[in-house]
Design an enzyme around this catalytic site. Structure first.
Site, short mmCIF file in Angstrom:
data_model
loop_
_atom_site.label_atom_id
_atom_site.label_comp_id
_atom_site.label_asym_id
_atom_site.label_seq_id
_atom_site.Cartn_x
_atom_site.Cartn_y
_atom_site.Cartn_z
N LEU A 17 -10.50 2.29 9.30
CA LEU A 17 -10.39 3.24 10.40
C LEU A 17 -10.40 2.55 11.75
O LEU A 17 -10.43 3.20 12.77
CB LEU A 17 -11.55 4.24 10.32
CG LEU A 17 -11.60 5.04 9.03
CD1 LEU A 17 -12.77 6.00 9.10
CD2 LEU A 17 -10.32 5.77 8.82
N LEU A 153 -19.60 6.54 13.72
CA LEU A 153 -18.26 6.35 14.28
C LEU A 153 -17.26 6.09 13.17
O LEU A 153 -17.51 5.27 12.29
CB LEU A 153 -18.27 5.17 15.26
CG LEU A 153 -16.91 4.62 15.70
CD1 LEU A 153 -16.11 5.67 16.48
CD2 LEU A 153 -17.09 3.35 16.52
N SER A 154 -16.12 6.77 13.22
CA SER A 154 -14.98 6.48 12.37
C SER A 154 -15.37 6.62 10.89
O SER A 154 -15.73 7.70 10.44
CB SER A 154 -14.46 5.08 12.70
OG SER A 154 -13.17 4.88 12.20
N ALA A 155 -15.32 5.53 10.12
CA ALA A 155 -15.76 5.60 8.73
C ALA A 155 -17.23 6.02 8.67
O ALA A 155 -17.64 6.76 7.77
CB ALA A 155 -15.57 4.26 8.03
N HIS A 291 -9.21 5.71 19.86
CA HIS A 291 -10.15 5.68 18.73
C HIS A 291 -11.39 4.86 19.09
O HIS A 291 -11.30 3.67 19.38
CB HIS A 291 -9.48 5.05 17.50
CG HIS A 291 -10.33 5.15 16.27
ND1 HIS A 291 -10.63 6.34 15.66
CD2 HIS A 291 -10.96 4.19 15.55
CE1 HIS A 291 -11.39 6.13 14.61
NE2 HIS A 291 -11.62 4.83 14.51
#
Length: 486
Positions: A17, A153-155, A291
């Site tokens: 990610l 965050l993200s994953a 992102h």
């Protein structure tokens, strides 16, 4: 057509990610971690093969909250410690922070495996390891079990959503930053569909994915903050909308905002309030942000964090999330304020074929206690013992207990205890398979596009090959959900 990045990386990297610059990333050894970050070893059951790090501010009082902060792909606990701003909030509001860390041994890019059912179901893999860390932190610091929160965050954001779904009895709130809905994907090949597009599910279908993770659990549900950049091309912004749909449905709320507010950093906040007028779900959309985790370096009251790769200078998400959870003393979350602490020492005594005796330590100020079996209240004793009866022979059950004050306000729930009744003859047959295979084998059936267990008629989610469950046989043609219990 697949996006160029995914086509170039192929199936091996579909879980990534963050940018592919992480391929040569080396995780720090405990000795190289920053001075305030401490590794905790031997924290308990660790089926997910994770490492535990903590940050404890000076003067941490007893019964303080705990925040679990999960890094993104290609990052480490030290990166999140140094840049996310959570240590600033911990110093200010006095709570402990747990920083779980995965490694390349688990995933080639050191991502938490948010798409793997072996790591996302209750009692399994990485989520079980994180809950062991929470238990260890409570033991070390005397933490308030009613004020445990998780963010990532993200994953790490995807895994945060999965933790909230699998353990709503552990976490009072969560924050998903540039992440994905709970149980959005159940395989590597399904992960790209979540990252780059919409699954086109209704809010009820998204909510069912949460409810299926802990069948029978009726609340209270965690309060959820969702952070997303509108120019995120790694985890597309539709994921924020789907997260909003998922958690408002779990709360039984409309997807129409209760209020809309403009915040710094070109941020729009939409809130979805519960029946008492408190925000249950909040969606923060940051115009133009890509992102990463939103930070705002500086020394101001609403500032925190440091700019770095995937730590983007826009707004201090950690400050607003801490406020949303009530860590600043605002008391918006369940268990804040003067709620009673969780009972300690919950034990299961000698079981029979149909009953299990339970006991626990008294809580000062408790007028009674609520006993929960699998998330459903089964007793309200005035003392510190209770015998749960009318159980099924040869079956495993899990209980928690909460203290109740003289106004009827329930405090934090205890750590769970699991025990099995005796008898039952031949051990129950358990089968783990995807929903399509369960139907093909006659363990489940389909109605309206959803899969249901034969006999018990429990909702298993959509009829496809991506959703996997463990079923336990309870009769000649009767099965029940048993994820994490076989």
């Amino acid at each position: 057509m697949r996006p160029p990045l995914l086509r170039r990386l192929g199936r091996l990297l579909v879980s990534a990610l963050l940018a592919a610059t992480a391929c040569t990333f080396a995780l720090p050894s405990p000795a190289s971690a920053a001075g305030g970050l401490t590794q905790v070893t031997g924290f308990g059951s660790n089926p997910g093969n994770l490492a535990m790090y903590t940050y404890v501010p000076d003067g941490l009082p007893r019964s303080a909250p705990v925040v679990v902060a999960m890094h993104g792909c290609a990052q480490s606990a030290n990166d999140y410690y140094a840049n996310s701003g959570w240590t600033t909030m911990a110093d200010r509001y006095k709570f402990a922070v747990v920083f779980p860390q995965t490694s390349a041994a688990n995933n080639s890019l050191s991502c938490f495996t948010w798409f793997d059912p072996a790591d996302t179901g209750r009692g399994k893999g990485e989520v079980a390891s994180v809950v062991s860390m929470v238990d260890k932190a409570a033991q070390l610091y005397g933490s308030d079990r009613a004020r445990v929160y998780v963010t990532g965050l993200s994953a790490g954001g995807g895994m945060t959503a999965n933790l909230l779904a699998a353990y709503p009895d552990v976490f009072a709130g969560g924050a998903v930053d540039s992440g994905l809905p709970a149980q959005c994907a159940t395989s590597q090949t399904g992960a790209s569909g979540c990252q780059y597009g919409s699954l086109n599910l209704t809010p009820a279908q998204w909510g069912d994915k949460v409810r299926a993770q802990n069948p029978g659990y009726a609340g209270p549900w965690p309060r959820v903050a969702i952070w997303q950049g509108t120019s995120d091309y790694t985890v597309y912004p539709v994921n924020a909308t789907e997260l909003r749909d998922q958690w408002t449905n779990v709360w039984g709320l409309s997807q129409t905002p209760s209020s809309t507010t403009t915040l710094p950093g070109s941020t729009t906040l939409t809130s979805y309030d519960d029946a008492g007028g408190e925000p249950a779900v909040q969606l923060y959309q940051i115009s133009g942000m890509g992102h990463g985790l939103a930070v705002d370096p500086g020394t101001g009251e609403e500032q925190c964090g440091k700019s770095a790769a995937y730590f983007l200078d826009t707004i201090c998400s950690s400050y607003y999330t801490a406020h949303f959870w009530g860590l600043d003393g605002a008391g918006t979350g369940p268990g804040d304020g003067d709620a009673l602490p969780a009972p300690a020492g919950l034990k299961a005594g000698t079981p029979t074929a149909t009953s299990v005796p339970l006991s626990w330590s008294a809580v000062a100020g408790a007028a009674s206690y609520h006993v929960y079996r699998g998330g459903t209240r089964v007793g309200t004793p005035s003392g510190t013992s209770f015998t749960d009866s009318a159980l099924t022979a040869g079956t495993s059950y899990t209980w928690t207990v909460a203290a109740v004050d003289n106004t009827g306000k329930e405090g934090a729930r205890s750590a769970p205890v699991t025990a099995s009744t005796t008898g039952g003859g031949t051990p129950a047959t358990c089968v783990t398979a995807n929903n399509y295979a369960h139907v093909a084998a006659g363990r489940a059936h389909v109605s309206g596009g959803y899969t249901y267990t034969n006999g018990g008629n429990q909702n298993m989610g959509l009829y496809n090959v991506f959703i996997t469950h463990t079923l336990r046989q309870t009769g000649p043609d009767s099965w029940e959900l048993a994820d994490g219990a076989c």
